[in-house]
Design an enzyme around this catalytic site. Structure first.
Site, PDB file in Angstrom:
ATOM      1  N   TYR A 164      62.667  52.272  22.852  1.00  0.00           N
ATOM      2  CA  TYR A 164      62.358  52.321  24.295  1.00  0.00           C
ATOM      3  C   TYR A 164      62.936  53.576  24.936  1.00  0.00           C
ATOM      4  CZ  TYR A 164      62.327  50.719  29.195  1.00  0.00           C
ATOM      5  OH  TYR A 164      62.141  50.605  30.550  1.00  0.00           O
ATOM      6  N   LYS A 168      60.967  56.755  26.734  1.00  0.00           N
ATOM      7  CA  LYS A 168      61.177  57.119  28.142  1.00  0.00           C
ATOM      8  C   LYS A 168      61.675  58.558  28.266  1.00  0.00           C
ATOM      9  CE  LYS A 168      59.891  53.238  30.033  1.00  0.00           C
ATOM     10  NZ  LYS A 168      58.700  53.185  30.891  1.00  0.00           N
TER      11      LYS A 168
HETATM   12  N1  LIG Z   1      62.741  46.420  35.350  1.00  0.00           N
HETATM   13  C1  LIG Z   1      63.617  47.373  35.050  1.00  0.00           C
HETATM   14  O1  LIG Z   1      64.838  47.175  35.111  1.00  0.00           O
HETATM   15  C2  LIG Z   1      63.137  48.700  34.594  1.00  0.00           C
HETATM   16  C3  LIG Z   1      64.114  49.675  34.397  1.00  0.00           C
HETATM   17  C4  LIG Z   1      63.714  50.916  33.969  1.00  0.00           C
HETATM   18  C5  LIG Z   1      62.387  51.183  33.751  1.00  0.00           C
HETATM   19  N2  LIG Z   1      61.457  50.224  33.949  1.00  0.00           N
HETATM   20  C6  LIG Z   1      60.069  50.577  33.687  1.00  0.00           C
HETATM   21  O2  LIG Z   1      59.282  50.287  34.805  1.00  0.00           O
HETATM   22  C7  LIG Z   1      57.958  49.958  34.389  1.00  0.00           C
HETATM   23  C8  LIG Z   1      57.553  48.637  35.007  1.00  0.00           C
HETATM   24  O3  LIG Z   1      58.433  47.650  34.538  1.00  0.00           O
HETATM   25  P1  LIG Z   1      58.603  46.256  35.260  1.00  0.00           P
HETATM   26  O4  LIG Z   1      60.040  45.941  35.186  1.00  0.00           O
HETATM   27  O5  LIG Z   1      57.894  46.279  36.544  1.00  0.00           O
HETATM   28  O6  LIG Z   1      57.867  45.327  34.171  1.00  0.00           O
HETATM   29  P2  LIG Z   1      56.869  44.094  34.273  1.00  0.00           P
HETATM   30  O7  LIG Z   1      57.096  43.351  35.548  1.00  0.00           O
HETATM   31  O8  LIG Z   1      56.999  43.412  32.976  1.00  0.00           O
HETATM   32  O9  LIG Z   1      55.449  44.807  34.366  1.00  0.00           O
HETATM   33  C9  LIG Z   1      54.891  45.457  33.270  1.00  0.00           C
HETATM   34  C10 LIG Z   1      53.417  45.683  33.546  1.00  0.00           C
HETATM   35  O10 LIG Z   1      52.843  46.383  32.443  1.00  0.00           O
HETATM   36  C11 LIG Z   1      51.678  45.697  31.996  1.00  0.00           C
HETATM   37  N3  LIG Z   1      51.507  45.941  30.566  1.00  0.00           N
HETATM   38  C12 LIG Z   1      52.406  45.694  29.582  1.00  0.00           C
HETATM   39  N4  LIG Z   1      51.877  45.988  28.384  1.00  0.00           N
HETATM   40  C13 LIG Z   1      50.609  46.424  28.599  1.00  0.00           C
HETATM   41  C14 LIG Z   1      49.553  46.856  27.761  1.00  0.00           C
HETATM   42  N5  LIG Z   1      49.661  46.870  26.424  1.00  0.00           N
HETATM   43  N6  LIG Z   1      48.382  47.239  28.335  1.00  0.00           N
HETATM   44  C15 LIG Z   1      48.232  47.214  29.676  1.00  0.00           C
HETATM   45  N7  LIG Z   1      49.205  46.807  30.523  1.00  0.00           N
HETATM   46  C16 LIG Z   1      50.381  46.426  29.996  1.00  0.00           C
HETATM   47  C17 LIG Z   1      51.961  44.235  32.350  1.00  0.00           C
HETATM   48  O11 LIG Z   1      50.795  43.437  32.477  1.00  0.00           O
HETATM   49  P3  LIG Z   1      50.178  42.577  31.265  1.00  0.00           P
HETATM   50  O12 LIG Z   1      51.338  41.954  30.554  1.00  0.00           O
HETATM   51  O13 LIG Z   1      49.268  41.608  31.932  1.00  0.00           O
HETATM   52  O14 LIG Z   1      49.446  43.560  30.423  1.00  0.00           O
HETATM   53  C18 LIG Z   1      52.636  44.396  33.711  1.00  0.00           C
HETATM   54  O15 LIG Z   1      51.664  44.560  34.711  1.00  0.00           O
HETATM   55  C19 LIG Z   1      57.985  49.937  32.865  1.00  0.00           C
HETATM   56  O16 LIG Z   1      57.479  51.148  32.372  1.00  0.00           O
HETATM   57  C20 LIG Z   1      59.449  49.803  32.541  1.00  0.00           C
HETATM   58  O17 LIG Z   1      59.762  50.360  31.304  1.00  0.00           O
HETATM   59  C21 LIG Z   1      61.804  48.979  34.361  1.00  0.00           C
END
Ligand SMILES: NC(=O)c1ccc[n+]([C@@H]2O[C@H](COP(=O)([O-])OP(=O)(O)OC[C@H]3O[C@@H](n4cnc5c(N)ncnc54)[C@H](OP(=O)(O)O)[C@@H]3O)[C@@H](O)[C@H]2O)c1
Length: 259
Positions: A164, A168
């Site tokens: 991961y 990133k």
């Molecule tokens: N939450 C944190 O603490 C955090 C920290 C640092 C970075 N981030 C980054 O922020 C971004 C959003 O994260 P989040 O926390 O908002 O996560 P989340 O709530 O799990 O949302 C992830 C989204 O990505 C979609 N997705 C996942 N796999 C996919 C695929 N193969 N094809 C198409 N869509 C896909 C999911 O929908 P489906 O499952 O329906 O496909 C969902 O809409 C990510 O890139 C994550 O790495 C998050």
């Protein structure tokens, strides 16, 4: 008194089309709403139909224009098909936000090629392919905004970073490469860098109050992130007033990275 036309000149997305991958959940959902409420027509893209439908319904209830594409970004063919489908509802996007991401956390010694490949496909290959598909058109039209959601793990090891963190870090470099390629023709590329944000991605970690509290204590603001914390930064990076901001990693993390 608020000078509405002045504010609109800085931030309005009227007439713009945005594609938000992962726009049905968490950070992507909040960003999709922010861009839509700032005036953009927004296409949300993810796999699960119910979540997509609900997002579109909620955005339309706010008076916004939204559409959805159900697609899997886990393969190159999938990304290519998804890109074409995403350009259908409102035309070619002016703004692409890559928020779709996965975080599988096996320890390094158990990290197999399957996890590596799956992580790179969604987190890094898809943003690259979408940029290649839409970046040149943006450059031709003279306006474009590529926004990637990176992670602290692009910069530091943290909670089994594994594949991961590597994906990133690649995303931060991808933004720089895209910025180098297209900024002179009006297309900026930047990353937003979250800290720990309470979303479904972190479901397992979020159910451990001690861990959640310990992470909040590592920020300067004293709390973990919320998806809506990304709204303003996303509107800024998507809009006209950020035209001179490119190739940057913008930390939206409550001071986590500097504490
Ligand atoms: N939450 C944190 O603490 C955090 C920290 C640092 C970075 N981030 C980054 O922020 C971004 C959003 O994260 P989040 O926390 O908002 O996560 P989340 O709530 O799990 O949302 C992830 C989204 O990505 C979609 N997705 C996942 N796999 C996919 C695929 N193969 N094809 C198409 N869509 C896909 C999911 O929908 P489906 O499952 O329906 O496909 C969902 O809409 C990510 O890139 C994550 O790495 C998050």
């Amino acid at each position: 008194m608020t000078d509405e036309p002045y504010l609109a000149g800085l931030f309005s997305l009227d007439g713009r089309v945005a594609l938000v991958t992962g726009g049905s959940s968490g950070i992507g959902r909040a960003v999709a709403e922010a861009l839509a409420r700032a005036g953009a027509r927004v296409v949300v893209l993810a796999r699960r139909e119910d979540e997509l439908d609900r997002t579109v319904r909620e955005l339309e209830a706010l008076g916004c224009r939204a559409a959805r594409v159900s697609a899997d970004l886990g393969s190159r063919e999938g990304v290519r098909a998804a890109a074409e489908a995403a350009a259908e509802p409102f035309g070619e996007p002016d703004i692409v936000v890559n928020s779709a991401g996965i975080n599988l956390r096996p320890p390094m010694e158990e990290l197999g090629e399957d996890v590596w490949d799956a992580t790179m496909a969604v987190n890094l290959d898809a943003p690259f392919l979408l940029g290649r598909r839409f970046g040149p058109g943006m450059a031709e039209r003279g306006y474009g905004r590529l926004i990637h959601i990176a992670s602290q793990q692009a910069f530091r090891a943290f909670v089994t970073s594994g594949a991961y963190g590597v994906s990133k870090a690649g995303l931060v470099a991808l933004a720089r490469s895209q910025a180098e390629a297209w900024s002179a023709r009006g297309v900026t590329a930047n990353t937003l860098v979250p800290g720990f944000v309470m979303t479904p991605l972190n479901e397992r970690l979020s159910t451990d109050p001690a861990r959640v509290e310990a992470l909040a204590a590592r920020t300067m603001t004293g709390r973990n992130g919320l998806p809506e914390d990304f709204a303003g930064a996303a509107v800024f990076l998507a809009g006209p007033s950020s035209g001179y901001v490119t190739g940057q990693a913008v930390f939206v993390d409550g001071g986590f990275s500097v504490h």
